[in-house]
Motif scaffolding. Structure first.
Motif, PDB file in Angstrom:
ATOM      1  N   LEU A   1       1.298  -1.713   0.544  1.00  0.00           N
ATOM      2  CA  LEU A   1       0.163  -0.187   0.033  1.00  0.00           C
ATOM      3  C   LEU A   1       0.657   1.448   0.283  1.00  0.00           C
ATOM      4  O   LEU A   1       0.898   2.570  -0.294  1.00  0.00           O
ATOM      5  N   HIS A   2       1.732   0.893   0.494  1.00  0.00           N
ATOM      6  CA  HIS A   2       2.332   2.567   1.062  1.00  0.00           C
ATOM      7  C   HIS A   2       3.445   3.087  -0.003  1.00  0.00           C
ATOM      8  O   HIS A   2       3.674   4.181  -1.195  1.00  0.00           O
ATOM      9  N   ARG A   3       3.280   1.957  -1.381  1.00  0.00           N
ATOM     10  CA  ARG A   3       4.062   2.336  -2.601  1.00  0.00           C
ATOM     11  C   ARG A   3       3.352   2.253  -3.653  1.00  0.00           C
ATOM     12  O   ARG A   3       3.285   3.485  -4.560  1.00  0.00           O
ATOM     13  N   LEU A   4       1.716   2.397  -3.418  1.00  0.00           N
ATOM     14  CA  LEU A   4       0.734   2.437  -4.341  1.00  0.00           C
ATOM     15  C   LEU A   4       0.439   4.089  -4.089  1.00  0.00           C
ATOM     16  O   LEU A   4       0.087   5.114  -4.454  1.00  0.00           O
ATOM     17  N   ALA A   5       0.619   4.529  -2.620  1.00  0.00           N
ATOM     18  CA  ALA A   5      -0.107   5.547  -1.668  1.00  0.00           C
ATOM     19  C   ALA A   5       0.792   6.652  -1.919  1.00  0.00           C
ATOM     20  O   ALA A   5       2.018   6.556  -1.662  1.00  0.00           O
ATOM     21  N   HIS A   6      -0.035   8.414  -2.193  1.00  0.00           N
ATOM     22  CA  HIS A   6       0.975   8.932  -1.642  1.00  0.00           C
ATOM     23  C   HIS A   6       1.686   9.091  -0.480  1.00  0.00           C
ATOM     24  O   HIS A   6       2.034   9.892  -0.356  1.00  0.00           O
ATOM     25  N   ARG A   7       0.548   9.333   0.517  1.00  0.00           N
ATOM     26  CA  ARG A   7       0.547   9.242   1.759  1.00  0.00           C
ATOM     27  C   ARG A   7      -0.296   7.874   2.715  1.00  0.00           C
ATOM     28  O   ARG A   7      -1.564   7.366   2.658  1.00  0.00           O
ATOM     29  N   VAL A   8      -0.033   7.429   3.712  1.00  0.00           N
ATOM     30  CA  VAL A   8      -0.780   6.006   4.366  1.00  0.00           C
ATOM     31  C   VAL A   8      -0.512   7.090   5.529  1.00  0.00           C
ATOM     32  O   VAL A   8       0.781   7.159   6.558  1.00  0.00           O
ATOM     33  N   ILE A   9      -2.104   7.022   6.419  1.00  0.00           N
ATOM     34  CA  ILE A   9      -1.925   7.886   8.055  1.00  0.00           C
ATOM     35  C   ILE A   9      -2.662   6.597   8.520  1.00  0.00           C
ATOM     36  O   ILE A   9      -3.782   6.070   7.927  1.00  0.00           O
ATOM     37  N   TRP A  10      -1.977   6.805   9.675  1.00  0.00           N
ATOM     38  CA  TRP A  10      -2.750   5.346  10.939  1.00  0.00           C
ATOM     39  C   TRP A  10      -3.472   6.416  11.845  1.00  0.00           C
ATOM     40  O   TRP A  10      -2.987   7.024  12.339  1.00  0.00           O
ATOM     41  N   ALA A  11      -4.957   5.892  12.215  1.00  0.00           N
ATOM     42  CA  ALA A  11      -4.837   7.504  13.882  1.00  0.00           C
ATOM     43  C   ALA A  11      -5.821   6.022  14.749  1.00  0.00           C
ATOM     44  O   ALA A  11      -6.568   4.934  14.043  1.00  0.00           O
ATOM     45  N   ASN A  12      -5.202   5.934  15.836  1.00  0.00           N
ATOM     46  CA  ASN A  12      -5.251   4.375  16.582  1.00  0.00           C
ATOM     47  C   ASN A  12      -5.755   5.539  18.178  1.00  0.00           C
ATOM     48  O   ASN A  12      -5.456   6.633  18.494  1.00  0.00           O
ATOM     49  N   PRO A  13      -6.870   5.451  18.401  1.00  0.00           N
ATOM     50  CA  PRO A  13      -7.737   5.555  19.597  1.00  0.00           C
ATOM     51  C   PRO A  13      -6.580   4.839  20.701  1.00  0.00           C
ATOM     52  O   PRO A  13      -6.852   6.082  21.677  1.00  0.00           O
ATOM     53  N   ARG A  14      -6.482   4.390  20.750  1.00  0.00           N
ATOM     54  CA  ARG A  14      -5.378   3.685  21.750  1.00  0.00           C
ATOM     55  C   ARG A  14      -4.250   4.220  22.418  1.00  0.00           C
ATOM     56  O   ARG A  14      -3.667   4.757  23.123  1.00  0.00           O
ATOM     57  N   LYS A  15      -3.721   5.062  21.409  1.00  0.00           N
ATOM     58  CA  LYS A  15      -2.189   5.493  21.739  1.00  0.00           C
ATOM     59  C   LYS A  15      -3.044   7.376  22.506  1.00  0.00           C
ATOM     60  O   LYS A  15      -1.327   6.962  22.500  1.00  0.00           O
ATOM     61  N   ALA A  16      -3.705   7.261  22.428  1.00  0.00           N
ATOM     62  CA  ALA A  16      -3.766   8.671  23.681  1.00  0.00           C
ATOM     63  C   ALA A  16      -3.674   7.521  25.127  1.00  0.00           C
ATOM     64  O   ALA A  16      -3.430   8.739  25.887  1.00  0.00           O
ATOM     65  N   ARG A  17      -3.749   7.131  25.215  1.00  0.00           N
ATOM     66  CA  ARG A  17      -3.841   6.371  26.920  1.00  0.00           C
ATOM     67  C   ARG A  17      -2.068   6.454  27.401  1.00  0.00           C
ATOM     68  O   ARG A  17      -1.064   5.773  26.925  1.00  0.00           O
ATOM     69  N   PRO A  18      -2.745   6.861  28.650  1.00  0.00           N
ATOM     70  CA  PRO A  18      -1.125   6.645  28.915  1.00  0.00           C
ATOM     71  C   PRO A  18      -0.377   5.443  28.937  1.00  0.00           C
ATOM     72  O   PRO A  18      -0.773   4.761  29.093  1.00  0.00           O
ATOM     73  N   GLY A  19       1.489   5.518  29.049  1.00  0.00           N
ATOM     74  CA  GLY A  19       1.793   4.484  28.103  1.00  0.00           C
ATOM     75  C   GLY A  19       1.658   3.946  27.063  1.00  0.00           C
ATOM     76  O   GLY A  19       2.196   2.971  27.105  1.00  0.00           O
ATOM     77  N   TYR A  20       0.730   3.982  26.263  1.00  0.00           N
ATOM     78  CA  TYR A  20       1.105   3.515  25.024  1.00  0.00           C
ATOM     79  C   TYR A  20       2.420   3.085  24.066  1.00  0.00           C
ATOM     80  O   TYR A  20       3.082   4.346  24.432  1.00  0.00           O
ATOM     81  N   ALA A  21       2.633   1.831  23.842  1.00  0.00           N
ATOM     82  CA  ALA A  21       3.211   1.946  23.215  1.00  0.00           C
ATOM     83  C   ALA A  21       3.265   0.569  21.945  1.00  0.00           C
ATOM     84  O   ALA A  21       2.099  -0.145  21.985  1.00  0.00           O
TER      85      ALA A  21
END
Length: 385
Positions: free
Chosen positions: A319-339
């Motif tokens: 997908l990265h080779r085809l698209a201009h940009r690839v964006i990932w939005a993860n709701p869990r990313k905002a939690r403290p200590g997320y990795a």
């Protein structure tokens, strides 16, 4: 509200209005519940008030706290009485609250130094507070307000220069228009005609995870996708155990009608997640043929993968080779200590250009800015396509 007529589009609109009134009263009538309500009414007798009452009570109410609100709204919408003959009093409208705040003393007649200032009415900005709250922690009233705010969203892809040209005051000389102008004037001197290339937004492709782990966020993200698909070159897919293209269902201007149509079209609500297999299916059927070429592709998911993470990593590189940009939005990313330690998220992250949060209205606003190219949001070590 009249429900004595047979099931018609007008009757569906009346039932949807009833569902909106329930949400305004604090009942969490989600798109799935509204779709179940419409199906139940269709199976029963739409012209009978009692059938409408019990169909709504069994499908739209999620707990004991909803029953009193349901009785009150049903009585207000359907001739002021419940099917069993009981009358329900309508609660009085809330009174405006006065908040005493410190402020500059207005100019006017002199008064004692320690005299209390008169109370000033101020309206607290609940929308500003709501912008930063996690969607999963909102109550029914806040969810209804969030839906209204999402309905006013706009999402446009990053602009790109096209081969088309338009007349302009500055730019390169347009030889054809200049010659036509000279011929029209009979060879007399004329002003040179110029043109410039036009810009247009890139196509935006949204892949929305509707699996069980994303259930608290699915409704808000799909309403965000509905706003994105309105008036722009956006394509929307849901991913869970199946891949479903829902662009057509989201063409309804009314968000509730769009969510009801989407609920009828998507068979895999709150199931598992097969991100790698479904991403491969998307690329084989649509992406490779042109939908993902040069587009901004946005995945809204927490990255939980039941399948092979290596397959997901391989399809993300594709997908990265085809698209201009690839964006990932993860709701869990905002939690403290997320990795990003989940196998699927860890496998996909090297092929992601921007990794952002997706848990709140403010996070979705930033996501819209990243899609438009106003904010980079680059992942450390990621390469742009």
């Amino acid at each position: 509200m009249d429900v004595t007529s047979p099931k018609t589009p007008r009757a569906d609109a009346a039932l949807l209005g009833f569902a909106r009134a329930l949400r305004a009263a604090g009942v969490d009538a989600s798109a799935e519940r509204v779709y179940a309500f419409l199906r139940a009414v269709g199976e029963l007798r739409p012209g009978m008030r009692a059938d409408v009452y019990w169909a709504g009570r069994l499908t739209l109410c999620g707990g004991r706290d909803d029953l009193e609100r349901y009785e009150r709204v049903f009585a207000a919408c359907f001739d002021g009485s419940a099917p069993d003959g009981r009358t329900t009093a309508t609660a009085p409208p809330p009174r405006p609250r006065l908040v005493v705040r410190d402020g500059p003393v207005p100019r006017g007649p002199a008064r004692p130094e320690h005299a209390p200032a008169p109370p000033a009415a101020s309206l607290a900005s609940s929308a500003e507070v709501l912008r930063h709250r996690d969607v999963a922690e909102l109550d029914s009233a806040d969810r209804e307000q969030l839906r209204r705010l999402l309905a006013a969203f706009a999402l446009r892809g990053e602009t790109r220069r096209t081969a088309r040209r338009r007349p302009a005051r500055r730019g390169q000389v347009d030889p054809r228009r200049t010659v036509r102008e000279l011929l029209r004037r009979g060879g007399e001197p004329a002003r040179l005609r110029r043109h410039a290339r036009t810009d247009r937004p890139r196509r935006v492709v949204l892949l929305v995870d509707i699996s069980g782990s994303m259930a608290p966020y699915a409704d808000a993200l799909l309403r965000f996708a509905h706003a994105a698909s309105r008036g722009s070159r956006a394509e929307v897919f849901t991913i869970g155990t199946r891949l479903t293209r829902v662009t057509r269902e989201l063409t309804h201007r009314d968000p509730d009608l769009a969510m009801t149509a989407l609920a009828a079209a998507v068979p895999d609500w709150r199931g598992g997640t097969r991100l790698g297999e479904l991403l491969r299916e998307f690329l084989d059927r649509w992406g490779q043929r042109g939908m993902a070429r040069g587009a901004v592709v946005v995945l809204l998911s927490d990255g939980w993968e039941r399948g092979d993470p290596e397959l997901l990593g391989a399809q993300m590189r594709r997908l990265h080779r085809l698209a201009h940009r690839v964006i990932w939005a993860n709701p869990r990313k905002a939690r403290p200590g997320y990795a990003p330690l989940a196998a699927g998220m860890a496998a996909a992250l090297p092929s992601v250009d921007a990794f952002v949060e997706g848990h709140s209205l403010a996070a979705l606003e930033r996501l819209a800015a990243v899609v438009a190219g106003a904010e980079p949001g680059l992942v450390e070590g990621a390469e742009r396509a």
